[in-house]
Each structure stands twice: as structure tokens, then as C-alpha cells.
Scaffold this active site. Structure first.
Site: not given
Ligand code: ADP
Ligand code: AMP
Length: 216
Positions: A15, A90, A129, A162, A173
Site C-alpha cells: 500500500k 481499517r 522491509r 520497524r 497484525r
Molecule cells: P504496506 O504499506 O501495505 O504495509 P509496503 O508498501 O511497505 O506495504 O511494502 C511492504 C514491503 O514489500 C516493502 O519492503 C516493499 O519494498 C516491498 N514491496 C512492495 N511492493 C512489492 C512488490 N510488488 N514486489 C515485491 N516487493 C514489494
Molecule cells: P501501518 O503503517 O499502516 O502498517 O500501521 C502501523 C500501525 O499503526 C498499525 O498496526 C496500527 O497499530 C496503527 N494504525 C495505522 N492505521 C490505523 C488505523 N486506520 N486504525 C487504527 N490503527 C491504525
């Protein structure tokens, strides 16, 4: 063209990666609730301290504070015409609050885009990541490494892993997602706004499919 888009999908689906690309492509402001919480945490605010108690356990921060924080961010000038919401809503309560706030302005979201990725792949992605401390850009040590180890390509910031990407928190999660967020798929489907995109393709292909789905 500016749009009002919600990106749905489990942790690690891509995302954040996709939201920033779509936002740069002209959709509007990239608004990530997780980034907003981490910013508060970094600044040592009360909200940051509260959020951390939930984030550390892989649970959701309570709806009232989350909704207030995101709706306030959506009022900033860069989000006037369009935005890509990443990680919000969410819960059903958050989705309903978003709809109600937009309805007051005679608007609605244009599309909710679900990025689908299998859970084994999610675990691999989160374990590798790395995030930029300054601009929050995500990298992956194997799939999308930075040009210089430990250093952000776009702003030169320091990369870190993270705390909540550790395996036991990742498990929590993913469970939280299934229990509280997956029901939003049906919510947006019943509004005729849901599109599903295969997230297990190259970053570029996923962006193309997402943009095609909301008519960018
Ligand atoms: P989210 O925001 O949904 O938690 P991220 O955008 O942070 O996900 O992506 C999670 C991990 O996967 C990151 O390390 C990112 O670089 C990697 N990633 C994202 N898109 C792809 C893809 N299409 N193929 C492989 N790895 C990806
Ligand atoms: P993310 O960066 O989207 O993976 O979010 C990291 C953490 O922040 C999550 O595991 C939740 O604890 C909190 N968080 C992020 N977005 C929300 C949301 N819309 N509602 C509640 N908690 C959230």
C-alpha cells in the site's frame, strides 16, 4: 487527474509503495495513518505515546483518535482535490465516519482498491522491509534495495526496520487485519466501489493495474 482513492490490503501488500507512486502520478496527497502515528511518536506527543501501546502489540489504535487525526489531515490544502488513503479506513466504524464526512461535502470516495497478496509472501516482505526515517519511503533488502545500503534513494535519510515488523507482531497484525479490516471488502463491494488488483507482480505492473482500476 485528482481522485479520492482508498487503498486496502493486508500489512505488507504494498500500500505505501503504491500510494506514493499513485499520488506522485497526480491523484493527490498520500495520507498514511501509520506514518501519521509514527510522526507523532517521533515528536514525542501524547497521541504518539498512546498509539505506540497498540502498535507494539499489532492492534489497532482506537477509532475516535484515529478518525480525528486522519480527517484533520484531509483538510490540509494539498488534499483539497484528491488523496490516496493508505492504511485508513481499517474498521467499519472508520469507513462509515469517512463516508459521513465526505457526504457532508456532497462527495464520496471514487474507488477502494484491494491489493491482494498471499500471507507467506507478506511475511517475507515485512521481514525484509526497511523504511526511511525522514520521508517514510519503503525498501526491501532483496526485492527493492536502495542504491546505497542504509540510505534512502529519494532524500538520503537513514533507513531502519520497524519494531512491529518482528515476526510475532507481524502475526498479530495479520490476525487483526483478518478480523477487523477484511470486512471492509464487503462494505465497498456493496457500494460498487471495490476493485481487486494482484499485488504479486512487479511494482510497476501493480501501479498500472491500480491506475487502470480507478481510471487515472
Ligand atoms: P504496506 O504499506 O501495505 O504495509 P509496503 O508498501 O511497505 O506495504 O511494502 C511492504 C514491503 O514489500 C516493502 O519492503 C516493499 O519494498 C516491498 N514491496 C512492495 N511492493 C512489492 C512488490 N510488488 N514486489 C515485491 N516487493 C514489494
Ligand atoms: P501501518 O503503517 O499502516 O502498517 O500501521 C502501523 C500501525 O499503526 C498499525 O498496526 C496500527 O497499530 C496503527 N494504525 C495505522 N492505521 C490505523 C488505523 N486506520 N486504525 C487504527 N490503527 C491504525
Amino acid at each position: 487527474m485528482s481522485s479520492r482513492v482508498v487503498l486496502l490490503g493486508p500489512p505488507g501488500a504494498g500500500k505505501g509503495t503504491q500510494a506514493s507512486l499513485i499520488a506522485e502520478g497526480g491523484a493527490g496527497a498520500h495520507i498514511a495513518s501509520g506514518d501519521l502515528f509514527r510522526k507523532h511518536l517521533g515528536e514525542g506527543t501524547e497521541l504518539g505515546a498512546l498509539a505506540k501501546t497498540y502498535m507494539d502489540k499489532g492492534e489497532l489504535v482506537p477509532d475516535d483518535v484515529t478518525i480525528r487525526m486522519v480527517l484533520e489531515r484531509m483538510e490540509e490544502p494539498d488534499a483539497r482535490d484528491g488523496y490516496v488513503l493508505d492504511g485508513f479506513p481499517r474498521t467499519l466504524e472508520q469507513a462509515k465516519a469517512l463516508d459521513a464526512a465526505l457526504e457532508d461535502q456532497g462527495r464520496g470516495i471514487d474507488a477502494a482498491l484491494l491489493i491482494e497478496v498471499e500471507s507467506e509472501e507478506l511475511v517475507r516482505r515485512l521481514a525484509g522491509r526497511w523504511i526511511c526515517r525522514r520521508c517514510q519511503a519503503p525498501y526491501h533488502e532483496a526485492f527493492s534495495p536502495p542504491r546505497t545500503t542504509g540510505c534512502c534513494d529519494s532524500c538520503g535519510g537513514e533507513l531502519y526496520q520497524r519494531d512491529d515488523d518482528k515476526p510475532d507482531v507481524v502475526r498479530a497484525r495479520l490476525e487483526t487485519y483478518e478480523r477487523q479490516t477484511a470486512p471492509l471488502v464487503g462494505y465497498y463491494e456493496s457500494q460498487g466501489k471495490l476493485a481487486r488488483v494482484n499485488g504479486q507482480q512487479s511494482v510497476e505492473r501493480v501501479t498500472e493495474d491500480l491506475e487502470a482500476a480507478f481510471g487515472a
